[in-house]
Design a protein around this motif. Structure first.
Motif, short mmCIF file in Angstrom:
data_model
loop_
_atom_site.label_atom_id
_atom_site.label_comp_id
_atom_site.label_asym_id
_atom_site.label_seq_id
_atom_site.Cartn_x
_atom_site.Cartn_y
_atom_site.Cartn_z
N LEU A 22 -23.17 -50.64 16.74
CA LEU A 22 -24.03 -49.77 17.53
C LEU A 22 -23.17 -48.89 18.43
O LEU A 22 -22.38 -49.42 19.21
N LEU A 23 -23.34 -47.60 18.32
CA LEU A 23 -22.69 -46.64 19.22
C LEU A 23 -23.76 -46.04 20.11
O LEU A 23 -24.73 -45.44 19.61
N ILE A 24 -23.60 -46.21 21.41
CA ILE A 24 -24.53 -45.63 22.40
C ILE A 24 -23.81 -44.44 23.02
O ILE A 24 -22.84 -44.61 23.77
N HIS A 25 -24.26 -43.24 22.70
CA HIS A 25 -23.49 -42.04 23.05
C HIS A 25 -24.34 -41.05 23.83
O HIS A 25 -25.54 -40.89 23.60
N ASP A 26 -23.68 -40.39 24.77
CA ASP A 26 -24.26 -39.26 25.49
C ASP A 26 -24.78 -38.22 24.49
O ASP A 26 -24.07 -37.81 23.57
N ALA A 27 -26.04 -37.82 24.67
CA ALA A 27 -26.61 -36.71 23.89
C ALA A 27 -27.54 -35.94 24.82
O ALA A 27 -28.73 -35.79 24.56
N SER A 73 -19.64 -27.14 29.46
CA SER A 73 -19.30 -26.82 30.85
C SER A 73 -19.62 -27.97 31.81
O SER A 73 -19.02 -28.06 32.89
N THR A 74 -20.54 -28.85 31.42
CA THR A 74 -20.93 -29.95 32.31
C THR A 74 -20.34 -31.30 31.90
O THR A 74 -20.61 -32.32 32.54
N GLY A 75 -19.55 -31.31 30.83
CA GLY A 75 -18.92 -32.56 30.42
C GLY A 75 -19.85 -33.51 29.71
O GLY A 75 -19.75 -34.74 29.87
N HIS A 76 -20.75 -32.96 28.90
CA HIS A 76 -21.68 -33.78 28.14
C HIS A 76 -21.56 -33.47 26.65
O HIS A 76 -20.72 -32.67 26.24
N ALA A 77 -22.40 -34.11 25.85
CA ALA A 77 -22.40 -33.90 24.40
C ALA A 77 -23.78 -33.48 23.94
O ALA A 77 -24.79 -33.75 24.60
N THR A 78 -23.81 -32.84 22.79
CA THR A 78 -25.07 -32.54 22.14
C THR A 78 -25.39 -33.63 21.12
O THR A 78 -24.53 -34.44 20.75
N ALA A 79 -26.62 -33.63 20.65
CA ALA A 79 -27.01 -34.62 19.64
C ALA A 79 -26.19 -34.46 18.37
O ALA A 79 -25.79 -35.45 17.75
N ARG A 80 -25.93 -33.23 17.97
CA ARG A 80 -25.13 -33.02 16.76
C ARG A 80 -23.71 -33.55 16.96
O ARG A 80 -23.15 -34.19 16.08
N THR A 84 -20.05 -38.07 28.62
CA THR A 84 -18.77 -37.62 28.09
C THR A 84 -18.93 -36.50 27.07
O THR A 84 -19.97 -36.37 26.42
N ARG A 85 -17.89 -35.72 26.94
CA ARG A 85 -17.71 -34.88 25.76
C ARG A 85 -17.30 -35.80 24.60
O ARG A 85 -16.86 -36.92 24.82
N PRO A 86 -17.43 -35.34 23.36
CA PRO A 86 -16.93 -36.15 22.25
C PRO A 86 -15.41 -36.30 22.37
O PRO A 86 -14.70 -35.31 22.53
N VAL A 87 -14.92 -37.54 22.30
CA VAL A 87 -13.48 -37.79 22.43
C VAL A 87 -13.04 -38.76 21.33
O VAL A 87 -13.80 -39.64 20.92
N GLU A 88 -11.80 -38.60 20.90
CA GLU A 88 -11.28 -39.43 19.81
C GLU A 88 -11.14 -40.89 20.22
O GLU A 88 -11.20 -41.79 19.37
N ALA A 89 -10.97 -41.14 21.52
CA ALA A 89 -10.85 -42.54 21.97
C ALA A 89 -12.08 -43.35 21.62
O ALA A 89 -11.98 -44.56 21.40
N THR A 90 -13.24 -42.71 21.55
CA THR A 90 -14.46 -43.42 21.16
C THR A 90 -14.35 -43.92 19.73
O THR A 90 -14.84 -45.00 19.39
N VAL A 91 -13.72 -43.13 18.87
CA VAL A 91 -13.54 -43.50 17.47
C VAL A 91 -12.56 -44.66 17.35
O VAL A 91 -12.74 -45.57 16.52
#
Length: 310
Positions: A227-232, A244-251, A212-219
């Motif tokens: 524990l939050l397990i997040h796409d990075a 462009s690919t629908g992912h997230a960076t570590a930051r 996922t991209r970062p989304v407010e629904a996660t918050v």
């Protein structure tokens, strides 16, 4: 009171010699949940000794690196003479594709496989002591995330006050009071639970985003998850590709963890371009998030303690 996460696969779309495709096992009090099931998941389950006793498979989306392990795992369960039904929870519109995937080898299972399409913003599993909530994520296909949120627990029982101040003799009354009941003593006094039981204590929670991209629904899906397990998938140098690919960076994962008030952040779905130790991921997440953050590794096990554990 176990809540344990085992990372079976932490790679991005392409597996590496170090990382298998996406799969995460969660063991809560002996009840096991498998989140996503990339290629080779059943071997990872054997390799890391998680056991095969899974009743619920929860899929974030239907890209191959998250589902191609399902046919082999289902056949293995059949060879083991499984009889218990398997519940597969997946995004809306997934049923036909999953039926075709499971039936691709013309293999009829000897146990029921029940596919549940779940809508974001609902509860996929509503159990007595917890629920697994769904939330909308943002990827290149229909996708959802999941949050396992336990109910509040009873407050601490003040035994010294009960015994010495109120003169309640030890015995079954203590258990009833701790469960919220009032009790009548032999001398006729009525003792309410709140006189000897502290305020409710929060249960544990974990959130899994999938891709996922970062989304407010996660918050919003859980209050300060343990524990939050997040796409990075990428680091900052590939921020444009992440968008462009629908992912997230570590930051971005670190920034979202900070907004969510998470206790810990586990970064996963790491692109194969980071073949070595992805130190840039940890550095960038740490710059945005004050809590504990780490890049998850295949086979890594994380215990989630109660928030009030001393």
């Amino acid at each position: 009171m176990t809540l344990r996460v085992t990372f079976l696969g932490t790679s991005g779309a392409v597996p590496t010699t170090r990382r298998a495709p996406s799969a995460i096992m969660v063991n809560r009090e002996g009840e096991r949940f498998l989140f996503d099931c990339g290629e080779g998941t059943q071997r990872q389950m054997m390799r890391f000794a998680t056991g095969f006793d899974v009743d619920h498979l929860l899929l974030s989306h239907l890209h191959g690196d998250h589902v191609l392990g399902i046919p082999g795992l289902v056949q293995t369960w059949d060879f083991q003479d499984r009889e218990a039904p398997l519940a597969i929870h997946a995004p809306p519109g997934s049923r036909r594709s999953l039926e075709n995937l499971i039936g691709a080898m013309d293999h009829n299972t000897g146990f029921p496989v029940r596919i549940h399409e779940v809508t974001p913003g609902t509860v996929a599993i509503d159990a007595e002591e917890y629920e697994i909530r769904t939330f909308e994520t943002e990827h290149r296909t229909t996708s959802i995330g999941y949050a396992l949120v336990e109910n509040d627990r009873p407050g601490r029982f003040m035994r010294e006050k009960a015994e010495e101040e109120l003169g309640i003799p030890p015995g079954p009354a203590y258990g009833r009071l701790h469960e919220g009941e009032s009790v009548e003593l032999e001398d006729g006094r009525i003792i309410d639970s709140d006189r000897v039981v502290g305020p409710p204590r929060p249960g544990r929670s974990l959130v899994y985003t999938g891709d996922t991209r970062p989304v407010e629904a996660t918050v919003e899906v859980a209050d300060e998850p343990d524990l939050l397990i997040h796409d990075a998938t990428f680091d900052d140098s590939e921020a444009g590709r992440a968008r462009s690919t629908g992912h997230a960076t570590a930051r971005e994962a670190g920034e979202l963890a900070a907004r969510a008030g998470a206790k810990r952040l586990a970064m996963t779905h790491i692109s194969s371009r980071y073949a070595g130790n992805p130190v840039s991921h940890e550095r960038e997440a740490d710059a945005a998030f004050d809590g504990e953050s780490f890049v998850a590794e295949d086979g890594q096990t994380v215990d989630v303690p109660f928030p009030d554990k001393e």
